[in-house]
Design an enzyme around this catalytic site. Structure first.
Site, PDB file in Angstrom:
ATOM      1  CB  SER A  63      32.830  41.729  31.989  1.00  0.00           C
ATOM      2  OG  SER A  63      33.673  42.060  33.057  1.00  0.00           O
ATOM      3  CG  ASP A  86      45.918  43.260  23.462  1.00  0.00           C
ATOM      4  OD1 ASP A  86      45.320  43.634  22.172  1.00  0.00           O
ATOM      5  OD2 ASP A  86      46.107  43.937  24.458  1.00  0.00           O
ATOM      6  CE  LYS A 126      30.797  45.208  34.145  1.00  0.00           C
ATOM      7  NZ  LYS A 126      32.121  44.955  34.891  1.00  0.00           N
TER       8      LYS A 126
END
Length: 409
Positions: free
Chosen positions: A278, A289, A303
């Site tokens: 999560s 990123d 998740k």
């Protein structure tokens, strides 16, 4: 007009079907309730019955992460999210013997005051002798009202000692840090409301004092937490841009948080494993990123869904999956996980004793330290090359100026 009518009729038909389904459900539940009350040879616990009906409904929804919370469970969860508990101030796990094994004693907690230490076994709580069957009940018994006393029996080195400990509010330490070989190591255990402040304190101490040349963030075994807390922490690390967005049931996507232009400009490594889930996965992927960090370890849990907690009128609550959340630039990782750039598995024994490993016997941490050093070396080499190139350019400019001067003469 025809197109409008078609859509209107489809919408109406959908509503009618929904009403019929609900009527059938209520009718069946009413029939069951009537038969039980007329024929059951026993006493009904109305509170437990209502909780069970609600829990059964959510179970039937088949929401992988959805759950029904009793009023007590909801209160405990909110305390966890706030990063504060009312207990003796320990982190624990179940020992192979079934006893409560202390894996951490929180600073300035009742447990620390009483002299409890990491590695101690709690074998008895009040009059409850702990077994593998009643472990969860025993852990729950450690909680209670502030100012109340809990009696515990601990075992250390084969010797048992009885202690009376007064429960009180304890802030859970979710961030710990230290300097290893000139690199800042920051362990993040979960993401709750108090985590960003602890994280900021750690970074301030490591960076502002010029103690470190790189950072390692360890989110192994981190089950996640709140989106709000992880985005606050990422804002400190990332350049300006989106941090996370959510895609809802109707297909719409909403940006939940953005980062400002301030960022930490240091080489970064993130340690992940199959129990990083999560918010911890978002933390790792967001840094990837923006090319801010590399990941070391094994593929994370996967998740990428977001839950919202709806409090009900009686104090209970529903925890429902409402959206998929997306990292800044890459795709949602629900059921996939975050890939480790440098995959390195631990042995079963090392996985089990992860909290006891350090830089001397943790291969993943050693690899992260190695990469941090190599990254720093590359940066220094690049700076040297840049400086040399700049020097050569200045020399060439100087020579050109001299040539031009001679030509002018």
């Amino acid at each position: 007009f025809i197109i409008t009518m078609i859509f209107a009729l489809r919408n109406f038909d959908g509503r009618v079907l929904s009403i019929k389904d609900r009527e059938a459900m209520y009718s069946k539940l009413s029939e069951i309730d009537r038969l039980v009350r007329q024929n059951y040879n026993g006493v009904l616990d109305e509170d437990k019955l209502n909780d069970s009906i609600a829990a059964g409904y959510i179970e039937g929804v088949k929401d992988k992460y959805g759950t029904y919370l009793t009023a007590e469970q909801y209160s405990d969860l909110m305390s966890d999210y706030a990063g504060r508990t009312v207990d003796i101030g320990i982190a624990c796990t179940q020992d192979t013997s079934g006893y409560i094994k202390i894996v951490e004693v929180y600073a300035e907690s009742p447990a620390m005051t009483a002299g409890m230490k990491k590695g101690d076994l709690i074998v008895k709580v009040n009059d409850l002798a702990i077994t593998t069957e009643n472990y969860k009940e025993a852990v729950g018994t450690l909680k209670g009202e502030p100012g109340t006393i809990v009696h515990v029996t601990i075992r250390r080195g084969g010797v048992e000692t009885s202690l009376d400990i007064t429960r009180r509010k304890v802030e859970v330490a979710t961030v710990s840090y230290r300097v290893i070989e000139g690199v800042g190591y920051v362990k993040i255990k979960e993401f709750n409301d108090s985590t960003p402040d602890q994280f900021d304190d750690a970074l301030d101490d490591l960076i502002a004092k010029k103690q470190v040349s790189a950072l390692i963030f360890d989110v192994r075994d981190n089950p996640g937490g709140t989106v709000t807390s992880v985005t606050k922490m990422l804002d400190r690390l990332l350049p300006e841009g989106n941090i996370v967005s959510a895609t809802y049931k109707n297909g719409t996507t909403e940006v939940l948080a953005r980062s400002d232009s301030n960022e930490v400009d240091l080489p970064m490594i993130v340690l992940i494993n199959g129990r990083s889930a999560s918010a911890s996965e978002l933390f790792a992927q967001a840094l990837k990123d923006y090319s801010k960090a590399k990941t070391v370890g094994t593929q994370s849990y996967g998740k990428g869904s977001m839950q919202t907690i709806y409090k009900l009128s009686d104090g209970s609550a529903l925890d429902l999956t409402v959206a998929l959340y997306n990292p800044p630039k890459s795709s949602n990782f629900e059921g996939i996980g975050v890939k480790a750039d440098y995959e390195l598995k631990l042995s079963a024994a090392q996985e089990k004793e992860l909290s006891d490993l350090d830089e001397t016997n943790d291969p993943q941490l050693r690899k992260a330290l190695e990469l941090a050093g190599a990254t720093l070396k590359n940066i220094k080499n690049a700076l040297v090359v840049e400086a040399q190139s700049s020097s050569m350019a200045q020399s060439q400019d100087s020579s050109s100026s001299q040539d031009a001067a001679k030509t002018a003469e």
